[in-house]
Design an enzyme around this catalytic site. Structure first.
Site, short mmCIF file in Angstrom:
data_model
loop_
_atom_site.label_atom_id
_atom_site.label_comp_id
_atom_site.label_asym_id
_atom_site.label_seq_id
_atom_site.Cartn_x
_atom_site.Cartn_y
_atom_site.Cartn_z
N THR A 129 84.03 11.98 69.84
CA THR A 129 84.94 11.54 68.79
C THR A 129 84.74 10.03 68.63
O THR A 129 84.30 9.36 69.56
CB THR A 129 86.41 11.80 69.14
OG1 THR A 129 86.67 11.27 70.44
CG2 THR A 129 86.74 13.28 69.12
N LYS A 151 88.61 7.43 69.99
CA LYS A 151 89.28 7.24 71.30
C LYS A 151 88.81 5.91 71.88
O LYS A 151 89.08 4.87 71.28
CB LYS A 151 88.99 8.45 72.19
CG LYS A 151 89.57 9.76 71.63
CD LYS A 151 89.41 10.91 72.61
CE LYS A 151 90.08 12.18 72.14
NZ LYS A 151 89.21 13.04 71.32
N ARG A 160 89.25 8.05 62.86
CA ARG A 160 89.32 9.43 63.35
C ARG A 160 88.07 10.17 62.89
O ARG A 160 87.70 10.11 61.71
CB ARG A 160 90.54 10.16 62.78
CG ARG A 160 91.86 9.51 63.09
CD ARG A 160 92.99 10.50 62.94
NE ARG A 160 92.97 11.40 64.07
CZ ARG A 160 93.42 11.08 65.28
NH1 ARG A 160 93.92 9.90 65.52
NH2 ARG A 160 93.37 11.95 66.26
N GLU A 185 77.88 16.22 49.21
CA GLU A 185 77.41 17.37 50.01
C GLU A 185 75.91 17.26 50.24
O GLU A 185 75.15 16.98 49.31
CB GLU A 185 77.75 18.68 49.31
CG GLU A 185 79.22 19.01 49.44
CD GLU A 185 79.58 20.36 48.84
OE1 GLU A 185 78.68 21.13 48.49
OE2 GLU A 185 80.78 20.64 48.74
N ASP A 231 80.07 16.75 76.18
CA ASP A 231 81.17 16.39 75.29
C ASP A 231 81.76 15.08 75.80
O ASP A 231 82.53 15.08 76.77
CB ASP A 231 82.21 17.52 75.29
CG ASP A 231 83.41 17.19 74.42
OD1 ASP A 231 83.56 16.02 74.01
OD2 ASP A 231 84.22 18.10 74.17
N TYR A 255 81.75 12.50 46.14
CA TYR A 255 81.27 13.77 46.73
C TYR A 255 79.83 13.61 47.14
O TYR A 255 79.02 13.06 46.37
CB TYR A 255 81.39 14.91 45.72
CG TYR A 255 82.36 15.96 46.20
CD1 TYR A 255 82.11 16.66 47.38
CD2 TYR A 255 83.52 16.25 45.50
CE1 TYR A 255 83.01 17.61 47.85
CE2 TYR A 255 84.42 17.19 45.97
CZ TYR A 255 84.16 17.86 47.14
OH TYR A 255 85.04 18.79 47.60
#
Ligand code: DSN
Length: 428
Positions: free
Chosen positions: A234, A237, A243, A57, A208, A55
């Site tokens: 992203t 791609k 991903r 955060e 984008d 974790y």
């Protein structure tokens, strides 16, 4: 055959079996979905690493949990590598997806109800560019631009971003933010005219680059970073990573963007994915990646030309990136995108139906089909093989009522895939 990557899952027969089925699908059929790729074993190893157990955060040096000394170095490395790849003052590598990255930017830069000018979904834009089906259209006031009308004269092809329309809409609506970028648009998107229009109306500019991020990294497409206030993308791609999403921005926006991603939108970052992003950014910085992205573009050109020879119409009359958007009506007025996708699936060719500009059919049925060359270029296909794939697609679609034709095409696809196995190509 079962995948070498599932060797560690020894106690779950059902998942092992399903992974083996997916291995067979991926290695015996052609992957032509423009937003997909085959990540390297190094990227996949990092994605499946022990970092999934941590974790973290917060951000490097400012975490809400202990034990993040190593994780901090990993996330810092990913941010440095990303900035090295594209430029930009600041990077955020925590977005779980491109959609999350886009929403985080809106949240960082806008107040609820502010006006945003973006490309309409049915003209090639993305759901998060203000589609009525997306929460983005409920939180912010999206107005849209589209493409020029169809023009079959190859000297002046239509269906290109209509910059007169972008400017007119910007002058009329005075958006706070203009969004450039698309998901179903086969042409190069020049960031310069978007910057000019944004400056004319005092808007911020977000680019984008989800689809073309790899082409930009490889130098096969113009880099929007010098023009845009914020660039989202992203990583899975054309960039060929795990991903996920990421954001680059000017220093003025860094704090707001980081706050919008966490704690504004997401909880704990996926540090295993961030390590895999770092691996992908390094791979994309190598000279061999430029050779790869140039080949993607050359393959798309050859693929488009061969599809046109078969009677398909390319929307905008051509391609300059990794995708070809086909209008199926010239090939066969009765053939819908939905049926074409299903027939090609049976023949071992994986595609997706897509609306085309001014499509008379619904988004579920469509008159278009979108294909891309990034994944199979990774597998090693070149122009000649893509010309063969075009011929196989045409044969399957013409003979779609005949199971023998479909079976013959399926067998030829299998033969091609046995020569060009992406996972074997990587280990050569
Ligand atoms: N689903 C992606 C694509 O296929 O283009 C966009 O989010």
């Amino acid at each position: 055959m079962s995948s070498p990557f599932d060797a560690f899952i020894t106690n779950d027969d059902e998942i092992v079996d399903l992974l083996a089925q997916e291995w067979t699908r991926q290695t015996s059929t052609l992957q032509l979905i423009a937003s997909e790729n085959f990540a390297s074993p190094a990227v996949m190893a990092a994605t499946g690493s022990i970092l999934t157990n941590k974790y973290a955060e917060g951000y490097p040096g400012r975490r809400y949990y202990g034990g993040n000394q190593v994780v901090d170095e990993i996330e810092d490395l990913a941010r440095r590598r990303l900035i090295g790849l594209f430029g930009a003052d600041h990077a955020n590598v925590q977005s779980h997806s491109g959609a999350n990255a886009n929403v985080a930017v809106y949240q960082a830069l806008l107040q609820p109800g502010d006006t945003v000018l973006a490309m309409r979904l049915d003209q090639g834009g993305h759901l998060t560019h203000g589609s009525p089906a997306s929460m983005t259209s409920k939180a912010w006031n999206f107005v849209s631009y589209g493409v020029t009308p169809r023009n079959d004269d190859p000297a002046t092809p239509g269906e290109m971003i209509d910059f007169d329309n972008v400017r007119a809409m910007a002058l009329e609506h005075r958006p706070k933010l203009i969004v450039a970028g698309a998901t179903a648009y086969a042409r190069r998107i020049d960031p310069a005219p978007f910057r000019e229009i944004a400056d004319e109306v005092g808007a911020m500019l977000m680019f984008d680059s989800a689809h073309v991020a790899g082409l930009i990294a490889g130098g096969s497409h113009p880099n929007p970073v010098p023009y845009a206030d914020v660039v989202t993308f992203t990583t899975h791609k054309t960039l060929r990573g795990p991903r996920g999403g990421a954001i680059l921005c000017r220093s003025d926006y860094a704090k707001a963007i980081d706050m919008a991603v966490f704690p504004g939108q997401q909880g704990g970052p996926l540090e295993h994915a961030i390590a895999a992003k770092a691996v992908a950014f390094k791979e994309a910085s190598l000279p061999s990646f430029s050779v790869y992205t140039d080949q993607i573009v050359a393959n798309a050109k050859a693929f488009g030309a061969a599809l046109a020879e078969e009677g398909f119409r390319m929307v905008s009359g051509g391609t300059e990136n990794h995708m070809v958007l086909l209008d199926l009506r010239e090939f066969d007025a009765e053939l819908t995108g939905k049926v074409a996708q299903e027939v090609l699936d049976r023949a071992g060719i994986t595609t997706n139906r897509n609306t085309i500009p001014d499509d008379p059919r619904s988004p579920f049925i469509t008159s278009g089909l979108r294909v891309g060359t990034a994944a199979e270029t990774t597998a090693g296909l070149k122009q000649d093989e893509f010309a063969l794939v075009a011929a196989l697609m045409a044969r399957a679609l013409r003979g779609r009522e005949d199971d023998v034709v479909i079976a013959q095409v399926r067998a030829e696809v299998g033969e091609l895939c046995s020569t060009f196995n992406p996972y074997v190509t990587f280990t050569k």
